[in-house]
Enzyme design. Structure first.
Site, PDB file in Angstrom:
ATOM      1  N   GLY A  71      87.369  33.253  10.667  1.00 15.13           N
ATOM      2  CA  GLY A  71      87.791  34.586  11.099  1.00 15.13           C
ATOM      3  C   GLY A  71      89.131  34.981  10.500  1.00 15.13           C
ATOM      4  CB  THR A  72      92.308  33.093  10.130  1.00 15.40           C
ATOM      5  OG1 THR A  72      92.346  32.747  11.517  1.00 15.40           O
ATOM      6  CG2 THR A  72      93.709  33.356   9.626  1.00 15.40           C
ATOM      7  CG  ASN A 151      91.242  36.930  21.217  1.00 14.53           C
ATOM      8  OD1 ASN A 151      91.505  38.085  20.864  1.00 14.53           O
ATOM      9  ND2 ASN A 151      92.147  35.989  21.239  1.00 14.53           N
ATOM     10  CD  GLN A 179      86.274  35.468  21.161  1.00 14.88           C
ATOM     11  OE1 GLN A 179      85.349  35.125  21.890  1.00 14.88           O
ATOM     12  NE2 GLN A 179      87.203  34.617  20.753  1.00 14.88           N
ATOM     13  CB  SER A 199      84.875  32.719  13.305  1.00 20.26           C
ATOM     14  OG  SER A 199      85.245  31.369  13.246  1.00 20.26           O
ATOM     15  CB  THR A 237      83.073  23.975  -4.717  1.00 21.66           C
ATOM     16  OG1 THR A 237      83.486  23.845  -6.071  1.00 21.66           O
ATOM     17  CG2 THR A 237      81.730  23.302  -4.511  1.00 21.66           C
ATOM     18  CB  CYS A 325      95.691  31.232  18.611  1.00 26.84           C
ATOM     19  SG  CYS A 325      93.957  31.615  18.481  1.00 26.84           S
TER      20      CYS A 325
HETATM   21  N1  PLP Z   1      89.824  36.834  15.661  1.00 24.03           N
HETATM   22  C1  PLP Z   1      89.535  36.603  16.950  1.00 24.03           C
HETATM   23  C2  PLP Z   1      89.266  37.767  17.859  1.00 24.03           C
HETATM   24  C3  PLP Z   1      89.491  35.300  17.452  1.00 24.03           C
HETATM   25  O1  PLP Z   1      89.216  35.087  18.738  1.00 24.03           O
HETATM   26  C4  PLP Z   1      89.750  34.216  16.558  1.00 24.03           C
HETATM   27  C5  PLP Z   1      89.746  32.820  17.037  1.00 24.03           C
HETATM   28  O2  PLP Z   1      90.474  32.432  17.924  1.00 24.03           O
HETATM   29  C6  PLP Z   1      90.030  34.501  15.215  1.00 24.03           C
HETATM   30  C7  PLP Z   1      90.054  35.822  14.806  1.00 24.03           C
HETATM   31  C8  PLP Z   1      90.288  33.413  14.214  1.00 24.03           C
HETATM   32  O3  PLP Z   1      89.104  32.817  13.801  1.00 24.03           O
HETATM   33  P1  PLP Z   1      89.129  31.413  13.046  1.00 24.03           P
HETATM   34  O4  PLP Z   1      89.532  30.391  14.064  1.00 24.03           O
HETATM   35  O5  PLP Z   1      87.722  31.196  12.562  1.00 24.03           O
HETATM   36  O6  PLP Z   1      90.098  31.519  11.925  1.00 24.03           O
END
Ligand code: PLP
Length: 388
Positions: A71-72, A151, A179, A199, A237, A325
């Site tokens: 996701g990031t 989230n 989410q 993600s 890769t 996080c």
């Molecule tokens: N965006 C949201 C809304 C999330 O809840 C999260 C994960 O906590 C992320 C982004 C980040 O995703 P990833 O852990 O796959 O980098």
């Protein structure tokens, strides 16, 4: 002691069928998907199968999906990619104050690079007002990024309405759907979005892999330069087992999502009403109805979130005090503050997020343990004493 895991929004356990689907790609079919011989091509086929499954889950076409590390990365790629590729048109970005740090920190970075960012407020339920989006758009705006569901508090945003506004203004719309993908049904065309982040580890897939939906025709710069993988948009890769796992998770989600959302919603409602009815001085955070099927976020006054969390952990119950996080930070959650909670209320909040293996017995166990934990902490709390 049996563990009761209620932190599915932080991460989900990998589904056993997903693990099974991944395993051959570590050993038997370990080839590089870019290689032309047999075992490379087996891996290539598996990746394309996964791409089709992910595309089907969100109503996209395969060539609009690229695989990322999560996701990031997708969030970073969306904001930076569109901002830099369209800087000849303008330098303005619109997002909300309750986004995940992956969006907020990327926005802060872009501000240091000459971009301007508007952070829209939310109402007391955590909802963005589409009219605020309309009013914030200028002739310099290139992208609007509003998350699909939050989230921490689970509020689901009016993305389709926002998409109408961005569509009319000719501005790209990105949504962080980390989410929601695999949890509530949706379709990128019906929602009208141009870019989307997802993600795998939030939908019973493995960690460290995700996907990025880019509507055909979207002007975007790539940030990972190297090989020609992923239509030249993302070199490196392929993480073949991870991608295969994401594909399998997407398939399972598509089959089970509707039934699962209904089941989890029932358990969620049982937990919410149990907490609100049995513990005084509690409130539900987030929207009472328009929220993720699996999200419960409550403030329990005169009890500290972290203390509750640690006491629950001693009883085998895993939950979170905000977003995972930020579990090491002592700052109150930026999301709860944006909803109008004061820092004390924010510090006394807990998030329970339910999932595929949550049972009614587990919910009832929480409803038995939590009042006891709260009573114990309140008895020791100087804040409660000053209240009386
Ligand atoms: N965006 C949201 C809304 C999330 O809840 C999260 C994960 O906590 C992320 C982004 C980040 O995703 P990833 O852990 O796959 O980098």
């Amino acid at each position: 002691m049996r563990r009761i895991y209620l932190d599915y929004a932080a991460t989900t356990p990998t589904h056993p069928d997903v693990v099974k689907a991944m395993l051959p790609y570590f050993s038997d079919s370990f080839g590089n998907p870019s290689s032309i011989y047999g075992c490379g091509q087996e891996a290539r086929e598996a990746i394309e199968g996964a791409r089709a499954s992910v595309a089907a889950l969100i109503g996209a076409r395969g060539e609009e999906i690229i695989f990322t590390s999560g996701g990031t990365e997708s969030d970073n790629a969306a904001l930076k990619g569109v901002a830099y590729a369209n800087s000849n048109r303008g330098n303005h970005i619109i997002t909300s104050s309750i986004e995940h740090h992956a969006i907020l920190e990327t926005s802060h970075f872009l501000q240091t690079q000459g971009f301007e960012v508007t952070y829209l407020p939310v109402d007391e339920h955590g909802m963005v007002d589409p009219d605020d989006v309309r009013r914030a758009i200028t002739d310099k705006t290139v992208i609007v990024s509003i998350m699909h569901a939050n989230n921490e508090v689970g509020t689901i945003q009016p993305i389709a309405e926002i998409a109408k506004i961005t569509g009319e203004a000719g501005v790209y719309l990105h949504t962080d759907a980390v989410q929601t993908v695999g949890h509530i049904p949706f379709n990128v065309d019906e929602l009208g979005i141009d870019l989307l982040s997802m993600s795998a580890h939030k939908l019973y897939g493995p960690k460290g892999v995700g996907a990025f939906y880019i509507r055909k025709g979207t002007k975007l710069l790539s940030f990972l330069h190297g090989g020609e993988q992923e239509f030249g948009r993302r070199a490196s890769t392929h993480n073949v087992p991870g991608i295969v796992g994401l594909g399998k998770a997407a398939q399972i989600a598509q089959q089970e999502m509707d039934e699962e959302a209904e089941r989890v919603t029932r358990l969620r409602n049982r937990l919410i009403s149990g907490i609100l009815e049995n513990i005084d001085h509690t409130r539900l955070n987030g929207h009472p109805q328009v929220r993720l099927p699996n999200n419960v976020n409550v403030s329990i006054s005169y009890a500290e979130g972290e203390a509750m969390c640690l006491n629950l952990d001693r009883e085998g119950i895993c939950c979170s005090t905000g977003s995972a996080c930020s579990s090491t930070a002592t700052e109150p959650s930026h999301v709860l503050l944006a909803l109008g909670l004061d820092p004390l209320q924010a510090h006394s909040s807990l998030r329970f997020s339910l999932g595929k293996w949550t049972t009614e017995e587990e919910i009832d166990r929480v409803l038995e343990v939590l009042p006891r934990v709260v009573a114990k902490l309140r008895a020791m709390s100087p804040l409660l004493k000053s209240h009386h």
